[in-house]
Design a protein around this motif. Sequence first.
Motif, PDB file in Angstrom:
ATOM      1  N   GLY A 238       7.202 -18.439  64.799  1.00 36.58           N
ATOM      2  CA  GLY A 238       7.241 -18.556  63.341  1.00 36.58           C
ATOM      3  C   GLY A 238       6.241 -19.600  62.896  1.00 36.58           C
ATOM      4  N   ASN A 239       6.557 -20.256  61.795  1.00 34.18           N
ATOM      5  CA  ASN A 239       5.666 -21.250  61.202  1.00 34.18           C
ATOM      6  C   ASN A 239       5.959 -22.664  61.712  1.00 34.18           C
ATOM      7  N   ASN A 240       6.932 -22.805  62.606  1.00 32.85           N
ATOM      8  CA  ASN A 240       7.475 -24.087  63.069  1.00 32.85           C
ATOM      9  C   ASN A 240       8.377 -24.720  62.022  1.00 32.85           C
ATOM     10  N   ASP A 241       8.046 -24.562  60.737  1.00 31.73           N
ATOM     11  CA  ASP A 241       8.876 -25.076  59.645  1.00 31.73           C
ATOM     12  C   ASP A 241       9.861 -24.020  59.154  1.00 31.73           C
ATOM     13  N   THR A 242      11.042 -24.477  58.789  1.00 32.55           N
ATOM     14  CA  THR A 242      12.051 -23.616  58.184  1.00 32.55           C
ATOM     15  C   THR A 242      11.766 -23.443  56.687  1.00 32.55           C
ATOM     16  N   ALA A 243      12.133 -22.313  56.153  1.00 28.79           N
ATOM     17  CA  ALA A 243      12.138 -22.106  54.701  1.00 28.79           C
ATOM     18  C   ALA A 243      13.489 -21.523  54.315  1.00 28.79           C
ATOM     19  N   PRO A 244      14.106 -22.056  53.249  1.00 28.17           N
ATOM     20  CA  PRO A 244      13.601 -23.169  52.445  1.00 28.17           C
ATOM     21  C   PRO A 244      13.622 -24.478  53.208  1.00 28.17           C
ATOM     22  N   SER A 245      12.794 -25.418  52.760  1.00 27.05           N
ATOM     23  CA  SER A 245      12.676 -26.705  53.428  1.00 27.05           C
ATOM     24  C   SER A 245      13.989 -27.485  53.360  1.00 27.05           C
ATOM     25  N   THR A 246      14.221 -28.271  54.391  1.00 30.80           N
ATOM     26  CA  THR A 246      15.413 -29.118  54.433  1.00 30.80           C
ATOM     27  C   THR A 246      15.141 -30.502  53.864  1.00 30.80           C
ATOM     28  N   VAL A 247      13.920 -30.738  53.377  1.00 27.08           N
ATOM     29  CA  VAL A 247      13.551 -32.054  52.850  1.00 27.08           C
ATOM     30  C   VAL A 247      13.196 -31.952  51.374  1.00 27.08           C
ATOM     31  N   GLN A 248      13.815 -32.774  50.591  1.00 23.93           N
ATOM     32  CA  GLN A 248      13.561 -32.784  49.151  1.00 23.93           C
ATOM     33  C   GLN A 248      12.113 -33.205  48.878  1.00 23.93           C
ATOM     34  N   GLY A 249      11.370 -32.315  48.208  1.00 32.12           N
ATOM     35  CA  GLY A 249      10.015 -32.660  47.798  1.00 32.12           C
ATOM     36  C   GLY A 249       8.945 -32.470  48.855  1.00 32.12           C
ATOM     37  N   VAL A 250       9.293 -31.994  50.058  1.00 27.09           N
ATOM     38  CA  VAL A 250       8.304 -31.761  51.117  1.00 27.09           C
ATOM     39  C   VAL A 250       8.507 -30.341  51.647  1.00 27.09           C
ATOM     40  N   ALA A 251       7.552 -29.463  51.364  1.00 29.22           N
ATOM     41  CA  ALA A 251       7.725 -28.049  51.704  1.00 29.22           C
ATOM     42  C   ALA A 251       7.589 -27.767  53.201  1.00 29.22           C
ATOM     43  N   PHE A 252       6.776 -28.562  53.897  1.00 31.20           N
ATOM     44  CA  PHE A 252       6.509 -28.326  55.319  1.00 31.20           C
ATOM     45  C   PHE A 252       6.705 -29.619  56.112  1.00 31.20           C
ATOM     46  N   PRO A 253       7.936 -30.077  56.238  1.00 31.40           N
ATOM     47  CA  PRO A 253       8.175 -31.374  56.878  1.00 31.40           C
ATOM     48  C   PRO A 253       7.780 -31.422  58.347  1.00 31.40           C
ATOM     49  N   VAL A 254       7.976 -30.329  59.087  1.00 28.16           N
ATOM     50  CA  VAL A 254       7.597 -30.338  60.507  1.00 28.16           C
ATOM     51  C   VAL A 254       6.086 -30.472  60.653  1.00 28.16           C
ATOM     52  N   HIS A 255       5.322 -29.804  59.785  1.00 23.30           N
ATOM     53  CA  HIS A 255       3.871 -29.958  59.816  1.00 23.30           C
ATOM     54  C   HIS A 255       3.472 -31.406  59.537  1.00 23.30           C
ATOM     55  N   VAL A 256       4.119 -32.014  58.553  1.00 26.29           N
ATOM     56  CA  VAL A 256       3.780 -33.401  58.216  1.00 26.29           C
ATOM     57  C   VAL A 256       4.093 -34.322  59.392  1.00 26.29           C
ATOM     58  N   LEU A 257       5.249 -34.156  59.982  1.00 27.96           N
ATOM     59  CA  LEU A 257       5.652 -35.033  61.083  1.00 27.96           C
ATOM     60  C   LEU A 257       4.794 -34.799  62.324  1.00 27.96           C
ATOM     61  N   ALA A 258       4.602 -33.535  62.694  1.00 23.94           N
ATOM     62  CA  ALA A 258       3.862 -33.229  63.922  1.00 23.94           C
ATOM     63  C   ALA A 258       2.384 -33.590  63.779  1.00 23.94           C
ATOM     64  N   VAL A 259       1.725 -33.043  62.773  1.00 21.05           N
ATOM     65  CA  VAL A 259       0.277 -33.210  62.644  1.00 21.05           C
ATOM     66  C   VAL A 259      -0.085 -34.600  62.115  1.00 21.05           C
ATOM     67  N   HIS A 260       0.534 -34.990  61.004  1.00 13.42           N
ATOM     68  CA  HIS A 260       0.144 -36.226  60.332  1.00 13.42           C
ATOM     69  C   HIS A 260       0.675 -37.464  61.044  1.00 13.42           C
ATOM     70  N   ALA A 261       1.959 -37.482  61.358  1.00 13.89           N
ATOM     71  CA  ALA A 261       2.555 -38.675  61.968  1.00 13.89           C
ATOM     72  C   ALA A 261       2.281 -38.770  63.462  1.00 13.89           C
ATOM     73  N   MET A 262       2.419 -37.646  64.187  1.00 14.28           N
ATOM     74  CA  MET A 262       2.373 -37.674  65.645  1.00 14.28           C
ATOM     75  C   MET A 262       1.021 -37.284  66.240  1.00 14.28           C
ATOM     76  N   GLY A 263       0.129 -36.736  65.419  1.00 15.97           N
ATOM     77  CA  GLY A 263      -1.165 -36.306  65.951  1.00 15.97           C
ATOM     78  C   GLY A 263      -1.043 -35.124  66.893  1.00 15.97           C
ATOM     79  N   MET A 264      -0.175 -34.186  66.561  1.00 17.59           N
ATOM     80  CA  MET A 264       0.107 -33.060  67.449  1.00 17.59           C
ATOM     81  C   MET A 264      -0.431 -31.757  66.853  1.00 17.59           C
ATOM     82  N   HIS A 265      -1.298 -31.075  67.581  1.00 21.56           N
ATOM     83  CA  HIS A 265      -1.758 -29.758  67.154  1.00 21.56           C
ATOM     84  C   HIS A 265      -0.577 -28.780  67.167  1.00 21.56           C
ATOM     85  N   LEU A 266      -0.557 -27.887  66.189  1.00 23.18           N
ATOM     86  CA  LEU A 266       0.496 -26.880  66.092  1.00 23.18           C
ATOM     87  C   LEU A 266      -0.078 -25.485  66.288  1.00 23.18           C
TER      88      LEU A 266
END
Length: 310
Positions: A238-266
């Motif tokens: 899938g997209n790695n992220d669930t829809a609808p998002s489980t985080v208020q105001g962040v549509a793709f939280p897994v992308h933010v955490l993996a790519v932005h915070a952790m430096g992990m290619h998806l």
Amino acid sequence: MRTSDELSEAEFRSLHRHLRAVAPGASTPRGSLDTITEEQVLAAVAEVRSGRTISLAAPVEIRTEPDDADPAEHRLTAPPDGKPAPSGLDFARDRFAMNVHGDVDSHLDALCHVIYDGTLHGGIPATDALSPDGSSALSVELARDGIVGRGVLLDIPRLYGLSWLEPGANVTCDDLIAAEARQGIRVRRGDIVLVRVGHRRRREELGPWDVARARAGLHPTALEFLASRQVAVLGSDGNNDTAPSTVQGVAFPVHVLAVHAMGMHLLDYLRFEDLAPICAREGRWTFLCVIAPLRLPEATGSPVNPLAIL
């Protein structure tokens, strides 16, 4: 497996800060790719027993569907009208165009793909890196030599005796740990972790649907598992992220955490329906995994056809 358990924006930001502090790729330019050493590649080669190769990509879609409003375009450019010359030499030629980050085709997300609070991974100001020509930093060129390592398939629907997870379901840390135990493996540093939610099988059996509104994926807190095991790459069918998002105001939280915070290619929208039955039948869930993105020096991602070599 959960269907809700929302995080507030404050809770999400706290998780983001935590992962930036503990993930091995959080402070390096190449991110978590640095967790794969030459020794680990050699060890991954030892996973090969039969020499059998299996594609982990889905066929590229060229038709408009409920989950693909902007499909890839492919056309024959020569010979004219598809009619070759009656004699002598001729060539068939074609042209291909693609929305790399769509909701159907298999692709790799580069570390410049996610912008959060105006920055890219490592705190690079997005305005300094991005232009109409592409990204001058953290592009898919970081993976120009390929990503090669031990692939690990965690089959979450199989854990529950299902063919797929229904849209909206969240894969948790507990699910990943339970899948490890059920499959008799342990995720370790430098692994390429592939999480099956059954998205492809559901699509193939029931038909496409609007995945922007509903899809199964990982709960943001599951990224703590990946950080603690020092995983190199995360992929899903899938997209790695669930829809609808489980985080208020962040549509793709897994992308933010993996790519932005952790430096992990998806790796998004892979296909495991050829691999998973073989893994289950043979009782082996690890293999040599080879990922070779196109060399697009300033691109935010690339179409990709990962290979599992058993």
